[in-house]
Design an enzyme around this catalytic site. Structure first.
Site, PDB file in Angstrom:
ATOM      1  N   HIS A  66      -1.614  -6.372  -5.890  1.00 37.91           N
ATOM      2  CA  HIS A  66      -2.001  -7.465  -4.996  1.00 37.91           C
ATOM      3  C   HIS A  66      -3.469  -7.832  -5.184  1.00 37.91           C
ATOM      4  O   HIS A  66      -4.240  -7.101  -5.785  1.00 37.91           O
ATOM      5  CB  HIS A  66      -1.717  -7.113  -3.533  1.00 37.91           C
ATOM      6  CG  HIS A  66      -2.501  -5.958  -3.011  1.00 37.91           C
ATOM      7  ND1 HIS A  66      -2.139  -4.641  -3.222  1.00 37.91           N
ATOM      8  CD2 HIS A  66      -3.634  -5.897  -2.265  1.00 37.91           C
ATOM      9  CE1 HIS A  66      -3.004  -3.830  -2.636  1.00 37.91           C
ATOM     10  NE2 HIS A  66      -3.933  -4.567  -2.062  1.00 37.91           N
ATOM     11  N   GLU A 118      -5.048  -2.978  -6.918  1.00 40.65           N
ATOM     12  CA  GLU A 118      -5.607  -4.299  -6.634  1.00 40.65           C
ATOM     13  C   GLU A 118      -6.291  -4.934  -7.834  1.00 40.65           C
ATOM     14  O   GLU A 118      -6.851  -4.235  -8.676  1.00 40.65           O
ATOM     15  CB  GLU A 118      -6.658  -4.184  -5.517  1.00 40.65           C
ATOM     16  CG  GLU A 118      -6.158  -3.574  -4.224  1.00 40.65           C
ATOM     17  CD  GLU A 118      -7.249  -3.425  -3.178  1.00 40.65           C
ATOM     18  OE1 GLU A 118      -6.915  -3.516  -1.982  1.00 40.65           O
ATOM     19  OE2 GLU A 118      -8.425  -3.221  -3.544  1.00 40.65           O
ATOM     20  N   LYS A 150      -8.339   3.971   9.930  1.00 44.22           N
ATOM     21  CA  LYS A 150      -7.829   3.254   8.761  1.00 44.22           C
ATOM     22  C   LYS A 150      -6.696   4.032   8.111  1.00 44.22           C
ATOM     23  O   LYS A 150      -6.701   5.265   8.075  1.00 44.22           O
ATOM     24  CB  LYS A 150      -8.950   3.019   7.745  1.00 44.22           C
ATOM     25  CG  LYS A 150     -10.103   2.171   8.267  1.00 44.22           C
ATOM     26  CD  LYS A 150      -9.711   0.722   8.469  1.00 44.22           C
ATOM     27  CE  LYS A 150      -9.676  -0.048   7.178  1.00 44.22           C
ATOM     28  NZ  LYS A 150      -9.434  -1.504   7.413  1.00 44.22           N
ATOM     29  N   HIS A 193       0.796  -1.226   0.000  1.00 47.89           N
ATOM     30  CA  HIS A 193       0.000   0.000   0.000  1.00 47.89           C
ATOM     31  C   HIS A 193       0.832   1.281   0.000  1.00 47.89           C
ATOM     32  O   HIS A 193       0.280   2.375   0.119  1.00 47.89           O
ATOM     33  CB  HIS A 193      -0.967  -0.020   1.184  1.00 47.89           C
ATOM     34  CG  HIS A 193      -2.053  -1.037   1.036  1.00 47.89           C
ATOM     35  ND1 HIS A 193      -1.882  -2.348   1.400  1.00 47.89           N
ATOM     36  CD2 HIS A 193      -3.314  -0.946   0.531  1.00 47.89           C
ATOM     37  CE1 HIS A 193      -2.989  -3.018   1.134  1.00 47.89           C
ATOM     38  NE2 HIS A 193      -3.873  -2.199   0.606  1.00 47.89           N
ATOM     39  N   CYS A 217     -14.305  -4.755   2.396  1.00 48.16           N
ATOM     40  CA  CYS A 217     -13.234  -4.726   1.398  1.00 48.16           C
ATOM     41  C   CYS A 217     -11.929  -5.107   2.100  1.00 48.16           C
ATOM     42  O   CYS A 217     -11.543  -4.453   3.067  1.00 48.16           O
ATOM     43  CB  CYS A 217     -13.070  -3.338   0.789  1.00 48.16           C
ATOM     44  SG  CYS A 217     -14.590  -2.408   0.598  1.00 48.16           S
TER      45      CYS A 217
END
Length: 270
Positions: free
Chosen positions: A94, A191, A117, A83, A129
């Site tokens: 990923h 992603e 987060k 990330h 998610c």
């Protein structure tokens, strides 16, 4: 006699030299300095994680599944590395999933991400998610069973939904999307995202470290909700906004005929 005296002086000198070597001060471990390159790397790592939520930082050690553009597993990397924008810009990609859980009234459960987060804090998104991890049971590709296991695990972790309420066989794996989005200057997402639909009436108990709010959304409210980004400043995650503006309306209409929507051969590039 002279010979014995010489030998005595020689022995004494040897002992003295040995003692001198042993008498040099021994530095405590804490006083040893690391090479500058190692110090810089550790300082940089500490700076990246500074002021972040402790529970969320622990999750950064989880090992995600690295994939190529065609979703073929090619290795593993920490959630942290996956990330970081600097790695994303070099092509690190990923595997992930997005769960869309509907109740018996055909309403979609959506969540507002916690402010704790690390990526997209406070943003609204679909039900759940997250990522399958690089472990045997979640790497299994047959019928996306590994991804479905991960979805079941995270629904319990984030929303308190018990596994028996969402059996693996009740998840419908529809398709995949590939997207990239920066959260800020440091963190982002890149992603291949598995789309999982499930229709169940469930009891929820959200973890406040993961979720700060939830609501059920009607199909007739979707367009207005997505427009609230411009109209009211509502923060909506990029993946939910992309899916909501393109594929979701069609899928929502076919909740009673989900098998007709299955398309495992296509990865939608967004």
């Amino acid at each position: 006699m002279l010979s014995a005296l010489c030998r005595s002086h020689m022995i004494s000198g040897t002992i003295a030299r040995s003692c001198n070597r042993l008498s040099k001060p021994i530095l405590p471990i804490g006083s040893l300095s690391l090479p500058q390159s190692q110090t810089s790397k550790r300082t940089m790592a500490d700076d990246i994680l500074q002021n972040l939520d402790e529970a969320q930082v622990k999750l950064l050690a989880e090992q995600c599944i690295l994939v190529d553009d065609n979703d073929k597993p090619i290795g593993a990397a920490s959630k942290k590395d996956c990330h970081l924008n600097k790695n994303i810009e070099q092509g690190m990609l990923h595997r992930a999933f997005s769960v869309f859980l509907f109740n018996s009234k055909n309403e979609l459960l959506i969540q507002q991400r916690s402010d704790a987060k690390i990526t997209f804090p406070g943003f609204w998104a679909n039900t759940c998610c997250s990522h399958p991890l690089s472990r045997p049971e979640e790497l299994e590709d047959e019928k996306a069973i590994g991804v479905r296991r991960a979805a079941q695990r995270r629904l319990q972790s984030e929303l308190g939904i018990k596994p028996e309420e969402v059996p693996l066989d009740d998840f419908h794996y529809l398709s995949r999307i590939h997207y990239k989005a920066a959260s800020d200057g440091m963190w982002g997402e890149h992603e291949v995202d598995y789309i999982l639909f499930i229709q169940k009436d469930v009891a929820i108990q959200p973890d406040p470290n993961e979720i700060q709010n939830t609501r059920y959304l009607k199909a007739s409210e979707l367009e207005e909700f997505l427009a609230s980004v411009k109209n009211n400043g509502t923060k909506i995650s990029p993946w939910f906004a992309m899916i909501g503006a393109t594929l979701l309306p069609k899928w929502w209409k076919e909740l009673n005929n989900l098998d007709s929507l299955v398309d495992h051969s296509t990865i939608h590039r967004m």
